[in-house]
Design an enzyme around this catalytic site. Structure first.
Site, mmCIF file in Angstrom:
data_model
loop_
_atom_site.group_PDB
_atom_site.id
_atom_site.type_symbol
_atom_site.label_atom_id
_atom_site.label_comp_id
_atom_site.label_asym_id
_atom_site.label_seq_id
_atom_site.Cartn_x
_atom_site.Cartn_y
_atom_site.Cartn_z
ATOM 1 N N ARG A 1 -18.592 18.444 60.918
ATOM 2 C CA ARG A 1 -17.917 17.305 60.394
ATOM 3 C C ARG A 1 -18.528 16.259 60.763
ATOM 4 O O ARG A 1 -18.062 15.129 61.196
ATOM 5 C CB ARG A 1 -16.391 17.493 61.212
ATOM 6 C CG ARG A 1 -15.677 18.514 60.565
ATOM 7 C CD ARG A 1 -14.189 18.648 61.119
ATOM 8 N NE ARG A 1 -14.049 19.008 62.420
ATOM 9 C CZ ARG A 1 -13.800 20.141 62.857
ATOM 10 N NH1 ARG A 1 -13.851 21.343 61.951
ATOM 11 N NH2 ARG A 1 -13.781 20.416 64.119
ATOM 12 N N ARG A 2 -19.873 16.429 61.205
ATOM 13 C CA ARG A 2 -20.593 15.471 61.540
ATOM 14 C C ARG A 2 -21.939 14.879 60.661
ATOM 15 O O ARG A 2 -22.899 14.416 61.078
ATOM 16 C CB ARG A 2 -21.333 15.839 62.895
ATOM 17 C CG ARG A 2 -20.393 16.050 64.138
ATOM 18 C CD ARG A 2 -21.123 16.631 65.429
ATOM 19 N NE ARG A 2 -19.940 17.276 66.232
ATOM 20 C CZ ARG A 2 -20.357 17.535 67.453
ATOM 21 N NH1 ARG A 2 -21.539 17.949 67.754
ATOM 22 N NH2 ARG A 2 -19.430 17.941 68.436
ATOM 23 N N CYS B 1 -24.750 -3.893 53.074
ATOM 24 C CA CYS B 1 -23.312 -3.851 52.241
ATOM 25 C C CYS B 1 -22.865 -2.618 52.134
ATOM 26 O O CYS B 1 -21.866 -2.143 52.739
ATOM 27 C CB CYS B 1 -23.257 -4.577 50.897
ATOM 28 S SG CYS B 1 -24.023 -6.321 51.070
ATOM 29 N N ARG C 1 -18.862 -2.633 53.406
ATOM 30 C CA ARG C 1 -18.215 -3.689 54.164
ATOM 31 C C ARG C 1 -17.763 -4.939 53.169
ATOM 32 O O ARG C 1 -16.893 -5.579 53.274
ATOM 33 C CB ARG C 1 -19.033 -4.450 55.244
ATOM 34 C CG ARG C 1 -20.646 -4.989 54.846
ATOM 35 C CD ARG C 1 -21.100 -5.566 55.829
ATOM 36 N NE ARG C 1 -22.225 -6.332 55.172
ATOM 37 C CZ ARG C 1 -22.586 -7.428 54.640
ATOM 38 N NH1 ARG C 1 -21.570 -7.948 54.502
ATOM 39 N NH2 ARG C 1 -23.684 -8.057 54.081
ATOM 40 N N SER C 2 -18.957 -5.180 52.012
ATOM 41 C CA SER C 2 -18.613 -6.243 50.979
ATOM 42 C C SER C 2 -19.129 -5.592 49.676
ATOM 43 O O SER C 2 -20.015 -4.938 49.732
ATOM 44 C CB SER C 2 -19.479 -7.302 51.548
ATOM 45 O OG SER C 2 -19.616 -8.236 50.562
ATOM 46 N N ASN C 3 -18.456 -5.946 48.855
ATOM 47 C CA ASN C 3 -18.788 -5.777 47.321
ATOM 48 C C ASN C 3 -18.661 -6.782 46.227
ATOM 49 O O ASN C 3 -17.502 -7.210 46.151
ATOM 50 C CB ASN C 3 -18.086 -4.266 46.969
ATOM 51 C CG ASN C 3 -18.733 -3.594 45.844
ATOM 52 O OD1 ASN C 3 -17.914 -2.925 45.063
ATOM 53 N ND2 ASN C 3 -20.004 -3.795 45.561
ATOM 54 N N ASP C 4 -19.421 -7.379 45.644
ATOM 55 C CA ASP C 4 -19.697 -8.167 44.494
ATOM 56 C C ASP C 4 -19.164 -7.371 43.390
ATOM 57 O O ASP C 4 -19.951 -6.596 42.664
ATOM 58 C CB ASP C 4 -21.011 -8.531 44.437
ATOM 59 C CG ASP C 4 -21.035 -9.718 43.240
ATOM 60 O OD1 ASP C 4 -20.309 -9.603 42.353
ATOM 61 O OD2 ASP C 4 -22.146 -10.353 43.275
ATOM 62 N N ASN D 1 -23.124 0.383 42.536
ATOM 63 C CA ASN D 1 -23.089 1.095 43.719
ATOM 64 C C ASN D 1 -22.575 2.592 43.682
ATOM 65 O O ASN D 1 -22.955 3.543 44.018
ATOM 66 C CB ASN D 1 -22.481 0.590 44.859
ATOM 67 C CG ASN D 1 -23.128 -0.714 45.321
ATOM 68 O OD1 ASN D 1 -22.348 -1.991 45.631
ATOM 69 N ND2 ASN D 1 -24.452 -0.577 45.574
ATOM 70 N N HIS E 1 -14.466 -8.341 46.315
ATOM 71 C CA HIS E 1 -14.435 -9.838 45.821
ATOM 72 C C HIS E 1 -15.064 -10.150 44.297
ATOM 73 O O HIS E 1 -16.009 -9.267 43.944
ATOM 74 C CB HIS E 1 -14.895 -10.674 46.605
ATOM 75 C CG HIS E 1 -16.283 -10.526 47.255
ATOM 76 N ND1 HIS E 1 -16.529 -9.733 48.271
ATOM 77 C CD2 HIS E 1 -17.443 -10.905 46.649
ATOM 78 C CE1 HIS E 1 -18.188 -9.588 48.516
ATOM 79 N NE2 HIS E 1 -18.631 -10.189 47.474
#
Length: 276
Positions: free
Chosen positions: A137-138, A157, A177-180, A188, A218
């Site tokens: 599980r690693r 990202c 963390r962030s997606n256009d 992606n 966003h």
């Protein structure tokens, strides 16, 4: 309609109807003319794609599939940060005078770490564990290395992949963390779906689920007309992704080993400007 179309449409409709604008704040991204690039967003979207059913690529806007595969191989196989190793120009805006994007993305995956079994970089450790410790599980990677952020031209990202074997299926969680959403969301998704399928093929598993977790999903202000246009475009069934079955080593994959069969999609009429 492909399942990827369905997910994308649900996501962007939710953002447009229920999202929060950042127009009351100072923002880092700018358009090429220097104007602040504001967004409307939703916090924490979680999407699941069953890769045993279909390959998650949108049809309501044609995707640059070959360039997407080239980029994921650039990051995960070549472990490169040099833009000259790419066949597209998507990273040119973040390249420094040395022709690299700094200690980001592929650079981090290529750094070796010590384990009791020996030294591995992050990619080779995943491959080793899938072959030798599939119940672990690693099995994960993380390229958000705080000590090196000041030497990255863009903070990662899509920063973490967690792999998990359930029976004969290899599953994965992509953390972003962030997606256009307009420019990069399905880009992606199809990249990491293909990566999971590659890893499954070379380690003897079947591809299972890809779970995509997005902290900040966003839509940029200047992309809204194009997104609304996409929502009205015709929908087609998902194509089939054929991966060369003769490839047994992850480092032998080439862009030519990936073929989309019966891919119908609405052609690009206008390129979307990327906020930098």
């Amino acid at each position: 309609m492909s399942y990827a179309d369905k997910v994308f449409k649900e996501n962007v409709k939710d953002i447009l109807e229920n999202g929060v604008w950042d127009t009351d704040k100072e923002v880092r991204p700018k358009w090429l003319d220097g104007t602040p690039a504001h967004t409307v967003k939703k916090f924490c979207l979680v999407n699941r794609y069953d890769l045993s059913k279909e390959f998650p690529i949108m049809t309501i806007r044609k995707q640059g599939f070959k360039n997407a595969i080239d980029e994921i191989l650039w990051i995960w196989q070549k472990k490169s940060n040099r833009i000259c190793d790419l066949h597209s120009h998507i990273w040119d805006s973040w390249a420094g005078e040395d022709g690299t994007i700094g200690k980001a993305y592929g650079y981090q995956l290529g750094v070796k770490h010590k384990y009791k079994e020996g030294e591995f970089d992050q990619v080779d450790r995943v491959l080793y564990d899938l072959k030798n410790n599939p119940a672990s599980r690693r099995i994960m990677t993380n390229i958000y290395t705080f000590a090196d952020l000041h030497e990255m031209n863009l903070y990662p990202c899509a920063y973490s992949m967690t792999f998990n074997v359930s029976g004969d299926k290899l599953n994965g969680i992509l953390n972003q963390r962030s997606n256009d959403m307009a420019v990069a969301n399905n880009w992606n998704v199809m990249q990491y779906a293909a990566l999971l399928m590659m890893f499954a093929q070379v380690t003897g598993f079947k591809a299972g689920e890809l779970v995509h977790v997005i902290a900040d999903a966003h839509i940029y202000d200047r992309h809204i007309p194009s997104v609304k246009e996409m929502l009205e475009n015709p929908e087609y069934p998902a194509p089939k992704l054929i991966i060369n079955p003769d490839v047994k080593d992850f480092y032998d994959f080439k862009v030519e080993d990936f073929v989309l069969e019966n891919y119908q999609a609405t052609p690009l009429t206008k390129r979307l400007e990327v906020a930098v």
